[in-house]
Design an enzyme around this catalytic site. Sequence first.
Site, PDB file in Angstrom:
ATOM      1  N   PRO A   9       0.790  -1.231   0.000  1.00  0.00           N
ATOM      2  CA  PRO A   9       0.000   0.000   0.000  1.00  0.00           C
ATOM      3  C   PRO A   9       0.826   1.288   0.000  1.00  0.00           C
ATOM      4  CG  PRO A   9      -0.151  -1.123   2.123  1.00  0.00           C
ATOM      5  CD  PRO A   9       0.509  -2.072   1.171  1.00  0.00           C
ATOM      6  N   ASN A  10       0.297   2.225  -0.753  1.00  0.00           N
ATOM      7  CA  ASN A  10       0.832   3.593  -0.863  1.00  0.00           C
ATOM      8  C   ASN A  10       2.101   3.703  -1.709  1.00  0.00           C
ATOM      9  OD1 ASN A  10      -1.214   4.794   0.878  1.00  0.00           O
ATOM     10  ND2 ASN A  10      -0.201   3.700   2.531  1.00  0.00           N
ATOM     11  N   ARG A  17       5.151  10.949  -2.570  1.00  0.00           N
ATOM     12  CA  ARG A  17       4.971  10.637  -1.148  1.00  0.00           C
ATOM     13  C   ARG A  17       6.308  10.791  -0.406  1.00  0.00           C
ATOM     14  NH1 ARG A  17       4.643   4.515   1.208  1.00  0.00           N
ATOM     15  NH2 ARG A  17       4.264   5.033   3.395  1.00  0.00           N
ATOM     16  N   TYR A  22      11.456   8.580   0.699  1.00  0.00           N
ATOM     17  CA  TYR A  22      11.364   7.532  -0.333  1.00  0.00           C
ATOM     18  C   TYR A  22      11.982   7.935  -1.672  1.00  0.00           C
ATOM     19  CZ  TYR A  22       8.150   5.530   3.070  1.00  0.00           C
ATOM     20  OH  TYR A  22       7.607   5.019   4.221  1.00  0.00           O
ATOM     21  N   ASN A  72       8.058  -5.739  -1.183  1.00  0.00           N
ATOM     22  CA  ASN A  72       8.008  -4.594  -0.263  1.00  0.00           C
ATOM     23  C   ASN A  72       6.578  -4.542   0.275  1.00  0.00           C
ATOM     24  OD1 ASN A  72       7.927  -2.236   1.150  1.00  0.00           O
ATOM     25  ND2 ASN A  72       9.063  -1.029  -0.359  1.00  0.00           N
ATOM     26  N   ALA A  75       3.290  -0.874   4.691  1.00  0.00           N
ATOM     27  CA  ALA A  75       2.783  -0.885   6.075  1.00  0.00           C
ATOM     28  C   ALA A  75       2.322  -2.269   6.511  1.00  0.00           C
ATOM     29  CB  ALA A  75       1.647   0.126   6.225  1.00  0.00           C
ATOM     30  N   GLU A  99      12.459  -9.708   1.459  1.00  0.00           N
ATOM     31  CA  GLU A  99      11.726  -8.539   1.952  1.00  0.00           C
ATOM     32  C   GLU A  99      12.593  -7.310   1.711  1.00  0.00           C
ATOM     33  OE1 GLU A  99      10.837  -8.774   6.149  1.00  0.00           O
ATOM     34  OE2 GLU A  99      10.464  -6.611   6.281  1.00  0.00           O
ATOM     35  N   HIS A 101      12.859  -2.874   1.759  1.00  0.00           N
ATOM     36  CA  HIS A 101      12.327  -1.565   2.137  1.00  0.00           C
ATOM     37  C   HIS A 101      13.229  -0.487   1.552  1.00  0.00           C
ATOM     38  CE1 HIS A 101       9.497  -3.395   4.875  1.00  0.00           C
ATOM     39  NE2 HIS A 101      10.489  -4.189   5.267  1.00  0.00           N
ATOM     40  N   ARG A 108      13.338   4.566  12.093  1.00  0.00           N
ATOM     41  CA  ARG A 108      12.147   5.410  12.060  1.00  0.00           C
ATOM     42  C   ARG A 108      11.263   5.159  13.292  1.00  0.00           C
ATOM     43  NH1 ARG A 108       9.560   4.820   6.337  1.00  0.00           N
ATOM     44  NH2 ARG A 108       8.466   6.701   7.062  1.00  0.00           N
TER      45      ARG A 108
END
Length: 144
Positions: A9-10, A17, A22, A72, A75, A99, A101, A108
């Site tokens: 998502p996103n 964003r 990012y 990825n 969230a 995985e 990111h 964070r």
Amino acid sequence: MRVLVLNGPNLSRLGSREPDVYGAQDLSALRILLVEHAGDAVEIDLRQTDDEAELVHWLHEAVDTSTPVILNPAAFTHYSYALSDAARMVTRAGIPLVEVHISNPHARETFRHTSVISAVATGVIAGFGFRSYVLALDAVRGAA
Ligand code: DQA
């Protein structure tokens, strides 16, 4: 060889964003980067969804077609046990799943420090911007 590059998502909003986190490039730039890096022998199948069920179904597809995955989970990383179970099916089938990111979640907010995916992934690469995906591609190429 085909590689599924699945984005949660996103991530359709990459480029606009939080560019300080990012970067300024969008998903189509990521696709071009990976296709160039992959060369002729590897087909990049890059997808994005905001829908948890769709992401789960894409992992089922990876199992059914024995296709390595770069994931990825965005969230969903931090709380989706459905995605975790689906990712576990991939690696239990002997198919590599990395995985990735873009940011380093551990640097964070606290809620980003937990991943329900990492324990069932083949490996994790985080914090290198789009290069996280390039490194993951090298990893799945070596593992497949
Ligand atoms: C992310 C990190 C997650 O915490 C966040 O929810 C994202 C993107 C990353 O690529 O850095 O959407 O997975």
